[in-house]
Enzyme design. Structure first.
Site, PDB file in Angstrom:
ATOM      1  N   LYS A  36       0.860  -1.199   0.000  1.00 62.07           N
ATOM      2  CA  LYS A  36       0.000   0.000   0.000  1.00 62.07           C
ATOM      3  C   LYS A  36       0.893   1.245   0.000  1.00 62.07           C
ATOM      4  CE  LYS A  36      -2.251   1.700   3.794  1.00 62.07           C
ATOM      5  NZ  LYS A  36      -2.111   3.157   3.884  1.00 62.07           N
ATOM      6  N   ASP A  63      -3.372   4.393  -2.011  1.00 58.64           N
ATOM      7  CA  ASP A  63      -4.284   4.844  -0.949  1.00 58.64           C
ATOM      8  C   ASP A  63      -4.234   6.375  -0.843  1.00 58.64           C
ATOM      9  OD1 ASP A  63      -5.791   5.063   1.399  1.00 58.64           O
ATOM     10  OD2 ASP A  63      -4.129   4.457   2.700  1.00 58.64           O
ATOM     11  N   LEU A  64      -4.874   7.043  -1.821  1.00 55.66           N
ATOM     12  CA  LEU A  64      -4.856   8.516  -1.805  1.00 55.66           C
ATOM     13  C   LEU A  64      -6.211   9.093  -1.407  1.00 55.66           C
ATOM     14  CD1 LEU A  64      -2.566   9.319  -4.896  1.00 55.66           C
ATOM     15  CD2 LEU A  64      -1.953   9.130  -2.487  1.00 55.66           C
ATOM     16  N   LYS A  65      -7.197   8.251  -1.187  1.00 56.01           N
ATOM     17  CA  LYS A  65      -8.509   8.672  -0.676  1.00 56.01           C
ATOM     18  C   LYS A  65      -9.025   9.928  -1.373  1.00 56.01           C
ATOM     19  CE  LYS A  65      -7.554   6.883   4.033  1.00 56.01           C
ATOM     20  NZ  LYS A  65      -6.114   6.608   3.974  1.00 56.01           N
ATOM     21  N   PHE A  66      -9.278   9.797  -2.671  1.00 58.68           N
ATOM     22  CA  PHE A  66      -9.730  10.970  -3.443  1.00 58.68           C
ATOM     23  C   PHE A  66     -11.104  11.459  -2.961  1.00 58.68           C
ATOM     24  CE2 PHE A  66      -7.109   8.785  -6.852  1.00 58.68           C
ATOM     25  CZ  PHE A  66      -6.044   9.655  -6.737  1.00 58.68           C
ATOM     26  N   HIS A  67     -11.265  12.765  -2.891  1.00 58.08           N
ATOM     27  CA  HIS A  67     -12.531  13.394  -2.485  1.00 58.08           C
ATOM     28  C   HIS A  67     -12.570  14.769  -3.143  1.00 58.08           C
ATOM     29  CE1 HIS A  67     -15.408  14.537   1.081  1.00 58.08           C
ATOM     30  NE2 HIS A  67     -15.896  14.856  -0.103  1.00 58.08           N
ATOM     31  N   ASP A  68     -13.363  14.900  -4.219  1.00 59.80           N
ATOM     32  CA  ASP A  68     -13.394  16.169  -4.964  1.00 59.80           C
ATOM     33  C   ASP A  68     -14.643  16.149  -5.842  1.00 59.80           C
ATOM     34  OD1 ASP A  68     -12.509  18.550  -6.383  1.00 59.80           O
ATOM     35  OD2 ASP A  68     -10.460  17.999  -5.817  1.00 59.80           O
ATOM     36  N   ILE A  69     -14.764  17.093  -6.754  1.00 59.50           N
ATOM     37  CA  ILE A  69     -15.930  17.067  -7.638  1.00 59.50           C
ATOM     38  C   ILE A  69     -15.828  15.825  -8.545  1.00 59.50           C
ATOM     39  CG2 ILE A  69     -16.323  19.567  -7.567  1.00 59.50           C
ATOM     40  CD1 ILE A  69     -14.976  19.730 -10.334  1.00 59.50           C
ATOM     41  N   PRO A  70     -16.991  15.313  -9.014  1.00 55.90           N
ATOM     42  CA  PRO A  70     -16.976  14.054  -9.763  1.00 55.90           C
ATOM     43  C   PRO A  70     -15.981  14.030 -10.925  1.00 55.90           C
ATOM     44  CG  PRO A  70     -19.236  14.642  -9.214  1.00 55.90           C
ATOM     45  CD  PRO A  70     -18.381  15.802  -8.760  1.00 55.90           C
ATOM     46  N   THR A 127     -11.174   5.723  10.956  1.00 57.66           N
ATOM     47  CA  THR A 127     -11.183   5.125  12.310  1.00 57.66           C
ATOM     48  C   THR A 127     -10.621   6.090  13.354  1.00 57.66           C
ATOM     49  OG1 THR A 127      -9.198   3.952  11.662  1.00 57.66           O
ATOM     50  CG2 THR A 127     -11.216   2.673  11.730  1.00 57.66           C
ATOM     51  N   ARG A 188      -3.147  -6.436  14.489  1.00 56.22           N
ATOM     52  CA  ARG A 188      -1.982  -6.664  15.347  1.00 56.22           C
ATOM     53  C   ARG A 188      -1.846  -8.149  15.664  1.00 56.22           C
ATOM     54  NH1 ARG A 188      -0.820  -2.707  13.583  1.00 56.22           N
ATOM     55  NH2 ARG A 188       0.014  -0.799  14.506  1.00 56.22           N
ATOM     56  N   GLN A 197      -2.663   2.368  17.385  1.00 56.79           N
ATOM     57  CA  GLN A 197      -3.971   1.800  17.035  1.00 56.79           C
ATOM     58  C   GLN A 197      -4.722   1.472  18.332  1.00 56.79           C
ATOM     59  OE1 GLN A 197      -5.175   1.764  14.107  1.00 56.79           O
ATOM     60  NE2 GLN A 197      -3.606   1.363  12.563  1.00 56.79           N
ATOM     61  N   ARG A 218       3.344  -1.595  10.675  1.00 54.92           N
ATOM     62  CA  ARG A 218       4.476  -1.827  11.582  1.00 54.92           C
ATOM     63  C   ARG A 218       4.694  -3.262  12.051  1.00 54.92           C
ATOM     64  NH1 ARG A 218       2.427   3.308  14.750  1.00 54.92           N
ATOM     65  NH2 ARG A 218       0.545   2.449  13.779  1.00 54.92           N
TER      66      ARG A 218
HETATM   67  O1  C5P Z   1       1.422   0.305  11.148  1.00 57.04           O
HETATM   68  P1  C5P Z   1      -0.062   0.016  11.075  1.00 57.04           P
HETATM   69  O2  C5P Z   1      -0.366  -1.473  10.914  1.00 57.04           O
HETATM   70  O3  C5P Z   1      -0.847   0.660  12.190  1.00 57.04           O
HETATM   71  O4  C5P Z   1      -0.505   0.709   9.708  1.00 57.04           O
HETATM   72  C1  C5P Z   1      -1.843   0.729   9.292  1.00 57.04           C
HETATM   73  C2  C5P Z   1      -1.971   1.434   7.972  1.00 57.04           C
HETATM   74  O5  C5P Z   1      -3.343   1.525   7.658  1.00 57.04           O
HETATM   75  C3  C5P Z   1      -1.422   2.872   7.961  1.00 57.04           C
HETATM   76  O6  C5P Z   1      -0.938   3.138   6.636  1.00 57.04           O
HETATM   77  C4  C5P Z   1      -2.642   3.705   8.262  1.00 57.04           C
HETATM   78  O7  C5P Z   1      -2.559   4.993   7.723  1.00 57.04           O
HETATM   79  C5  C5P Z   1      -3.724   2.898   7.525  1.00 57.04           C
HETATM   80  N1  C5P Z   1      -5.094   3.099   7.984  1.00 57.04           N
HETATM   81  C6  C5P Z   1      -5.494   2.924   9.322  1.00 57.04           C
HETATM   82  N2  C5P Z   1      -6.796   3.145   9.658  1.00 57.04           N
HETATM   83  C7  C5P Z   1      -7.684   3.501   8.723  1.00 57.04           C
HETATM   84  C8  C5P Z   1      -7.305   3.665   7.403  1.00 57.04           C
HETATM   85  C9  C5P Z   1      -5.995   3.454   7.071  1.00 57.04           C
HETATM   86  O8  C5P Z   1      -4.665   2.545  10.163  1.00 57.04           O
HETATM   87  N3  C5P Z   1      -8.950   3.653   9.058  1.00 57.04           N
END
Ligand code: C5P
Length: 238
Positions: A36, A63-70, A127, A188, A197, A218
């Protein structure tokens, strides 16, 4: 669409430079994971980083999470498809017209260019948001209601799935069927620290809850042996 083929682990390449990213990529294997690329790495290194990771054999979730006009989002996902990414995402709160425009753009792109169409998924509620944050931006529904609301909007817009907390996977799987793709971060291992987290699940519990793909950063990138950790996780979910 969501025939799950290939690795279910997506390693978050949260680095601020190409050297660290490649050092890690070379300690992983496309046999066990996808990668990712998020806003930090993409902004630091540009689209070349995607091409280089793909040359190492990896499939990439942009994973750039686009949010703009259509119109703008439709063109942005088209540019992502032209890079050859495996998955791309938008914010569901951009609305049905924006999401439908993104989907149509990818369909058109696939017709004109060798049929390759990335999976298109939407972020519902980040989240990092709690119910207070949601109220403060004027949303009156509860957090759970709002996640369900935005997931329905995503499905009605013809997208492939959503990013969600593994703890929401159960409910979303029950409500939106087995074909809908659920991408879950916050994973985890029993042995790894929670870091920042808060609401985590193990890989096995997340898959049991209905998760399609596990986004893991991580616990893999800071492991002594990242590829061995990927293998271990893969075994634990089969
Ligand atoms: O290191 P870790 O396992 O916490 O990384 C989780 C990845 O998922 C990170 O790139 C984080 O930005 C992404 N992410 C997240 N929670 C979200 C969406 C994305 O932890 N709701």
């Amino acid at each position: 669409m969501t025939d799950i083929q290939g690795p279910r682990i997506v390693v978050a390449m949260d680095f601020d430079n190409a050297d660290d990213c490649f050092y890690m990529a070379k300690r992983l294997s496309p046999q066990y994971c996808r990668l990712k690329v998020g806003k930090e790495l993409f902004t630091a290194c540009g689209p070349r980083i995607i091409e280089q990771l793909m040359r190492l054999g990896f499939e990439v979730f942009l994973d750039l999470k686009f949010h703009d006009i259509p119109n703008t989002v439709a063109k942005a996902v088209k540019a992502a498809a032209q890079l050859g990414v495996w998955m791309v995402n938008v914010h569901a709160s951009g609305g049905q017209r924006m999401m439908a425009a993104a989907r149509e753009s990818l369909e058109q792109q696939a017709i004109h260019h060798n049929g390759h169409k990335p999976l298109l998924i939407a972020v519902t509620v980040l989240t990092s948001f709690d119910s207070h944050d949601l109220q403060s931006i004027g949303v009156q529904e509860s957090l759970e209601e709002h996640v369900l609301h935005l997931t329905k909007l995503t499905k009605d817009s013809g997208l492939d799935g959503v990013v969600c907390s593994a703890r929401e996977a159960n409910v979303l799987r029950a409500n939106f069927g087995s074909d809908f793709c659920l991408v879950t971060p916050g994973i985890r291992l029993d042995s790894s620290p929670a870091d920042d987290q808060r609401r985590t699940l193990t890989p096995h519990a997340a898959i049991a809850a209905g998760s399609s793909y596990l986004v893991i950063g991580r616990p893999i990138t800071q492991a002594q042996d990242p590829v061995a950790t990927c293998k271990l996780i893969t075994q634990s979910i089969h």
